[in-house]
Design a protein around this motif. Structure first.
Motif, short mmCIF file in Angstrom:
data_model
loop_
_atom_site.label_atom_id
_atom_site.label_comp_id
_atom_site.label_asym_id
_atom_site.label_seq_id
_atom_site.Cartn_x
_atom_site.Cartn_y
_atom_site.Cartn_z
N ASN A 56 0.84 -1.11 -0.33
CA ASN A 56 0.20 -0.11 -0.13
C ASN A 56 0.61 0.66 -0.11
O ASN A 56 0.22 1.83 -0.61
CB ASN A 56 -1.00 -0.45 1.37
N LEU A 57 1.89 1.00 0.81
CA LEU A 57 2.88 2.60 0.88
C LEU A 57 3.31 2.58 -0.47
O LEU A 57 3.83 3.83 -1.23
CB LEU A 57 4.11 2.20 1.86
N TRP A 58 4.37 1.94 -1.27
CA TRP A 58 5.16 1.77 -2.30
C TRP A 58 3.39 2.22 -3.45
O TRP A 58 3.65 3.11 -4.25
CB TRP A 58 5.36 -0.30 -2.97
N ILE A 59 3.00 1.94 -3.47
CA ILE A 59 1.43 2.39 -4.55
C ILE A 59 1.04 4.09 -4.02
O ILE A 59 1.54 4.37 -4.99
CB ILE A 59 0.21 1.51 -4.09
N GLU A 60 0.93 4.08 -2.91
CA GLU A 60 0.72 5.52 -2.53
C GLU A 60 2.22 6.43 -2.88
O GLU A 60 2.23 6.93 -3.45
CB GLU A 60 1.04 6.08 -0.87
#
Length: 69
Positions: A56-60
């Motif tokens: 989720n952090l990588w996507i953001e």
């Protein structure tokens, strides 16, 4: 009305097959993404897992970027 946590049914570590479903890509492209520099994957023996919170952090952090695999 009760709110349901949609992440409650998702495991904290995703398998390659689950990542393939999330990104809606073929198996080869999924492996290329999982093995790309900076992608949050964990290798345990010969298996690859992706921590859900790190995904989720990588996507953001990568919204708006283009990845050519």
């Amino acid at each position: 009305m009760e709110k349901k946590n949609i992440n409650a049914d998702i495991p904290i570590l995703l398998t390659v097959d689950q990542c393939q479903a999330v990104f809606q890509m073929g198996r080869t492209k999924t492996y290329q993404l999982l093995n790309s520099e900076g992608f949050p994957s964990i290798k345990v023996n010969r298996r690859i897992y992706v921590p859900l919170d790190k995904l989720n952090l990588w996507i953001e952090q990568n919204v708006g970027k283009e990845y050519l695999l």
